[in-house]
Design an enzyme around this catalytic site. Structure first.
Site, PDB file in Angstrom:
ATOM      1  N   SER A 274       5.113  -5.711  -2.533  1.00 16.87           N
ATOM      2  CA  SER A 274       5.020  -4.108  -2.509  1.00 16.87           C
ATOM      3  C   SER A 274       5.488  -3.417  -1.370  1.00 16.87           C
ATOM      4  O   SER A 274       6.852  -3.810  -1.027  1.00 16.87           O
ATOM      5  CB  SER A 274       3.677  -3.541  -3.022  1.00 16.87           C
ATOM      6  OG  SER A 274       3.731  -2.192  -3.246  1.00 16.87           O
TER       7      SER A 274
ATOM      8  N   GLY B 257       0.873  -1.104   0.170  1.00 17.40           N
ATOM      9  CA  GLY B 257      -0.038   0.005   0.063  1.00 17.40           C
ATOM     10  C   GLY B 257       0.813   1.167   0.176  1.00 17.40           C
ATOM     11  O   GLY B 257       0.329   2.440   0.324  1.00 17.40           O
ATOM     12  N   GLY B 258       1.899   1.202  -0.466  1.00 20.84           N
ATOM     13  CA  GLY B 258       3.108   2.098  -0.687  1.00 20.84           C
ATOM     14  C   GLY B 258       3.253   2.896   1.010  1.00 20.84           C
ATOM     15  O   GLY B 258       3.703   4.232   0.946  1.00 20.84           O
TER      16      GLY B 258
END
Length: 506
Positions: A217, A131-132
């Site tokens: 991620s 989710g960055g």
């Protein structure tokens, strides 16, 4: 009294599920979960692993969970971390996003799926979402742990603070902390969850000495940080990194991050930490800034590349990989513009660059821009990590390349093997995505989840009934290609990755 408790925790709550009748004792108290009649997996959702990080605990390392009396019903996910309202974008439909509510600063909860008996010692798998570092949560539908747990492991997913709440540094926060640093609270949340697992997972039938951490991620970048961090030493023995590391990304140091914190305090007119902690979450999120892990001198004593260069990382077996089409390009240049930019940016190396990222037609230029975006954000960082692990690491590394272009409608087909596309296969959770699946997709999900289960159990993804997945090395560059037809192959685009890797070194 005992009979009353058994009655309360054995009644049926729906046609397909019933409350588990044997509560489990954790450090803070008893918890009950919900048992699936279809699989015999018990899900314990929303277990507090730390005190709510609110009020005076905002921007502090996680504190022990507050004990409770009686049996806590852990039947639903705890609140997701404070973040902006999740809104679908690109290919990321609601199956990839947390539910809109609840979202709260009170978010330090984890979830356990298990079919093990209390006296078992099953391998433990810990999922850390992406989710960055600004969004995400364990309630994302494709992160459901039942399918993996019914294969004989303990599945744990962990919430951690994101954005300004997870990664704000400030000089006064540094002075206040007993470890003389600030920021990286999101990483400290992950470490606190791993410490909770070390102390409590045996009560759920798990082996605290056989723990695999996996993330995608920003979660993959978190795995990279945890492998590098001395604070996480001894809390896991295997890691899986799906699309991301800090090997090529610039990481701010503590002073740079503290300056950002001072700017925030000034913007909201907070003269002290007390004032800052009284500011509403909504006001804090309006300040435009990028928050992510920093070199804080504690969780990360140095940058990740420096820690690995000094061979001070935690010695663990690894799986590292990325996807063929994970790109976030907004608008594509035509062939002339792309060639012009290449010559301006790469100078005498432009011809070599265009050999790996050709642009003889507009269509070819578009494809090269997708590949370049993938390499610059995800693939080169994984490639460098895999090379370092294979040459200096004491444990093996296995590399994958996910190339399956997910079946889709006309609106989504262009995204191909997109960022996060592999997760539903890894977790055997295709049922949570509304896609025109083909038999090959279910076969691929079965294959990938079997490899993951094997690695979680033994540090080796292979078994006699699966295609051979060789360990990665810098002589043969053999990786596992996951597609309609999966198998080992020389790393695709290796020369382009090496070219870009060299450019970063310069």
């Amino acid at each position: 009294m005992a009979a009353t408790i058994l009655f309360l925790f054995s009644f049926r709550i729906s046609k397909n599920t019933s409350i588990y009748s044997d509560p489990v004792m954790t450090e803070a108290g008893l918890v009950s979960g919900v048992k699936s009649e279809a699989s015999n997996v018990i899900a314990y959702k929303g277990i507090p692993f730390a005190a709510p990080p609110v009020g005076n605990l905002r921007w502090k390392a996680p504190q022990p969970a507050i004990p409770w009396q009686g049996v806590k019903k852990c039947e639903t996910f705890g609140p997701s971390p404070m973040q902006s309202k999740p809104v679908p974008f690109m290919v990321y439909t609601p199956e990839f996003l947390i539910p809109e509510k609840p979202i709260s600063e009170d978010c330090l909860y984890l979830n356990v799926w298990t079919s093990a008996g209390k006296k078992d010692r099953k391998p433990v798998f810990v999922w850390i979402y992406g989710g960055g570092f600004t969004s995400g949560g364990t309630a994302v539908p494709i992160y459901d742990g039942e399918a993996m747990a019914k294969r004989g492991i303990i599945f744990v997913s962990v919430n951690y603070r994101v954005g300004v709440f997870g990664f704000l540094a400030h000089p006064d926060l540094t002075k206040e902390a007993p470890y003389h640093s600030s920021g990286n609270y999101g990483l400290l949340d992950q470490i606190a969850a791993l410490q909770w697992i070390k102390k409590n997972i045996s009560a759920f039938g798990g082996d605290p000495d056989n723990v695999t951490i996996d993330g995608q991620s920003a979660g993959s970048m978190s795995i990279n940080c945890l492998v590098a961090s001395p604070v996480a030493k001894g809390l896991f023995n295997k890691g899986i990194a799906e699309s991301g590391s800090f090997f090529i990304m610039k990481t701010n140091n503590l002073k740079e991050a503290e300056k950002q914190g001072l700017d925030l305090a000034n913007s909201v007119h907070a003269a002290s930490l007390e004032d800052l902690r009284k500011i509403t979450a909504e006001q804090l999120m309006k300040f435009p800034a990028q928050y992510k892990p920093i070199i804080d001198g504690y969780v990360l004593p140095k940058s990740v590349p420096e820690i690995f260069a000094e061979e001070k990382e935690n010695n663990v077996s690894l799986i590292i990989g990325w996807n063929a089409d994970e790109s976030f390009v907004n608008g594509f240049k035509n062939k002339e513009s792309f060639q012009k930019e290449a010559k301006e940016k790469y100078g005498k190396d432009a011809d070599e660059f265009l050999k790996y990222f050709p642009a003889n037609t507009d269509e070819e230029a578009t494809r090269s821009q997708i590949k370049l975006s993938r390499d610059m954000i995800f693939a080169v960082s994984g490639y460098k990590w895999a090379d370092i692990q294979s040459t200096q690491g004491k444990s093996p590394v296995y590399v994958y390349y996910f190339a399956r272009k997910l079946p889709a409608t006309a609106d989504f087909i262009k995204y191909g093997a997109f960022h996060t596309g592999e997760v539903a296969y890894v977790m055997d959770n295709l049922k949570f995505l509304n896609r025109p699946w083909e038999p090959a997709d279910f076969q691929l999900a079965d294959l990938m989840s079997n490899y993951w289960i094997n690695f979680i159990s033994s540090s080796n993804p292979n078994s006699k009934n699966l295609p051979d997945w060789p360990t990665y090395n810098t002589k043969t560059f053999q990786v596992m290609i996951f597609d309609k037809n999966s198998g080992k192959q020389t790393l695709p685009d290796k020369d382009g990755l090496e070219f870009m890797s060299t450019r970063w070194d310069k």
